[in-house]
Write a protein that holds these residues in place. Structure first.
Motif, mmCIF file in Angstrom:
data_model
loop_
_atom_site.group_PDB
_atom_site.id
_atom_site.type_symbol
_atom_site.label_atom_id
_atom_site.label_comp_id
_atom_site.label_asym_id
_atom_site.label_seq_id
_atom_site.Cartn_x
_atom_site.Cartn_y
_atom_site.Cartn_z
ATOM 1 N N ILE A 3 0.850 -1.176 0.000
ATOM 2 C CA ILE A 3 0.000 0.000 0.000
ATOM 3 C C ILE A 3 0.888 1.229 0.000
ATOM 4 O O ILE A 3 1.768 1.369 0.829
ATOM 5 C CB ILE A 3 -0.911 -0.006 1.244
ATOM 6 N N SER A 5 0.366 5.116 0.104
ATOM 7 C CA SER A 5 -0.454 6.316 0.179
ATOM 8 C C SER A 5 0.429 7.528 0.430
ATOM 9 O O SER A 5 -0.048 8.551 0.880
ATOM 10 C CB SER A 5 -1.505 6.170 1.277
ATOM 11 N N ASP A 10 -2.811 12.790 4.251
ATOM 12 C CA ASP A 10 -4.061 12.473 4.938
ATOM 13 C C ASP A 10 -4.730 13.670 5.624
ATOM 14 O O ASP A 10 -5.914 13.880 5.424
ATOM 15 C CB ASP A 10 -3.852 11.341 5.934
ATOM 16 N N VAL A 30 -9.566 9.709 -3.203
ATOM 17 C CA VAL A 30 -9.502 8.522 -2.335
ATOM 18 C C VAL A 30 -9.728 7.262 -3.170
ATOM 19 O O VAL A 30 -8.980 6.288 -3.056
ATOM 20 C CB VAL A 30 -10.547 8.615 -1.193
ATOM 21 N N SER A 33 -6.761 6.517 -5.410
ATOM 22 C CA SER A 33 -5.567 6.111 -4.661
ATOM 23 C C SER A 33 -5.690 4.749 -3.992
ATOM 24 O O SER A 33 -4.707 4.029 -3.870
ATOM 25 C CB SER A 33 -5.246 7.155 -3.593
ATOM 26 N N TYR A 34 -6.891 4.412 -3.544
ATOM 27 C CA TYR A 34 -7.045 3.210 -2.729
ATOM 28 C C TYR A 34 -7.765 2.052 -3.415
ATOM 29 O O TYR A 34 -7.805 0.953 -2.866
ATOM 30 C CB TYR A 34 -7.763 3.548 -1.412
ATOM 31 N N LEU A 38 -7.107 -1.898 -2.110
ATOM 32 C CA LEU A 38 -8.271 -2.455 -1.426
ATOM 33 C C LEU A 38 -8.873 -3.610 -2.227
ATOM 34 O O LEU A 38 -9.289 -4.613 -1.651
ATOM 35 C CB LEU A 38 -9.327 -1.375 -1.181
ATOM 36 N N LYS A 75 -4.862 6.433 10.372
ATOM 37 C CA LYS A 75 -4.702 6.889 9.001
ATOM 38 C C LYS A 75 -5.973 6.564 8.207
ATOM 39 O O LYS A 75 -6.676 5.592 8.517
ATOM 40 C CB LYS A 75 -3.526 6.177 8.332
ATOM 41 N N SER A 77 -6.013 5.283 5.292
ATOM 42 C CA SER A 77 -5.818 3.954 4.693
ATOM 43 C C SER A 77 -6.181 2.846 5.688
ATOM 44 O O SER A 77 -6.780 1.840 5.303
ATOM 45 C CB SER A 77 -4.379 3.774 4.201
ATOM 46 N N THR A 78 -5.847 3.040 6.948
ATOM 47 C CA THR A 78 -6.178 2.055 7.984
ATOM 48 C C THR A 78 -7.695 1.930 8.113
ATOM 49 O O THR A 78 -8.240 0.821 8.168
ATOM 50 C CB THR A 78 -5.549 2.470 9.331
ATOM 51 N N HIS A 81 -9.124 0.140 5.109
ATOM 52 C CA HIS A 81 -8.849 -1.300 5.174
ATOM 53 C C HIS A 81 -9.752 -1.985 6.187
ATOM 54 O O HIS A 81 -10.210 -3.107 5.945
ATOM 55 C CB HIS A 81 -7.374 -1.565 5.496
ATOM 56 N N GLN A 156 1.087 -1.802 11.369
ATOM 57 C CA GLN A 156 -0.077 -1.338 10.625
ATOM 58 C C GLN A 156 -1.188 -2.386 10.668
ATOM 59 O O GLN A 156 -2.362 -2.054 10.820
ATOM 60 C CB GLN A 156 0.293 -1.012 9.175
#
Length: 187
Positions: A3, A5, A10, A30, A33-34, A38, A75, A77-78, A81, A156
């Motif tokens: 990942i 980012s 953020d 978002v 990027s993800y 994901l 974050k 991203s966290t 996820h 993470q």
């Protein structure tokens, strides 16, 4: 795929997500990027391309409808996820119930999905690895995928899964041993 980012700041992005004037544009960022990381996290859990796409859409829908509840303690991203993993687990649980599959027989359901996967373009060894991973209990499968494929650090993973680093290391070690045993038995 790890990942990455790093191209997203953020705190600035979160501010733009909370501002009515910039929220749509920020959320599109978002998604851009993800989506890929994901998607692969979800795909490795559910094994089906079509199901992974549906779950990815649900993940972004849930994120969009609850972005105002995101406190920024973790974050972005966290948080994403966590949503993706929870959506995947819910999907698998519902699929088991619909198909009357006992929880301890989920691996058979996943292996059937792997064998029917028309999108898979890898060799026999990759196919066997997918089957070996599918035979792992859900938590070990999740930890193995996050560590092996996403190259995610245990810290993470701990934030995402709410599990101690030590427990995650143990789960990964046990998963690796089970996968090695699977391949030993193939020979």
């Amino acid at each position: 795929m790890p990942i990455n980012s790093s191209n997203i700041n953020d705190p600035q992005l979160i501010e733009r997500l909370r501002d009515k004037a910039t929220c749509r544009e920020a959320f599109n960022e978002v998604i851009r990027s993800y989506s890929e990381p994901l998607y692969w996290q979800i795909r490795r859990m559910v094994e089906s391309h079509d199901d992974a796409n549906d779950i990815l859409q649900n993940t972004f829908l849930k994120a969009w409808t609850s972005i105002e509840n995101f406190r920024g303690e973790a974050k972005l991203s966290t948080w994403l996820h966590k949503i993706a993993i929870n959506e995947s687990i819910t999907f698998l649980s519902n699929k088991r119930k619909r198909n009357n599959v006992p929880i301890d027989d989920e691996s058979s359901m996943l292996i059937n999905t792997i064998e029917a996967d028309t999108y898979f373009d890898g060799d026999e060894l990759k196919q066997q690895l997918r089957k070996a991973i599918a035979m792992l209990p859900e938590k070990q499968r999740l930890v193995f995928n996050m560590r092996y494929y996403d190259e995610m650090k245990y810290e993470q993973m701990s934030e995402i899964l709410g599990t101690s680093v030590g427990a995650l290391k143990a789960s990964y070690h046990i998963a690796v041993k089970k996968i090695e045993q699977y391949f030993d038995e193939l020979d």
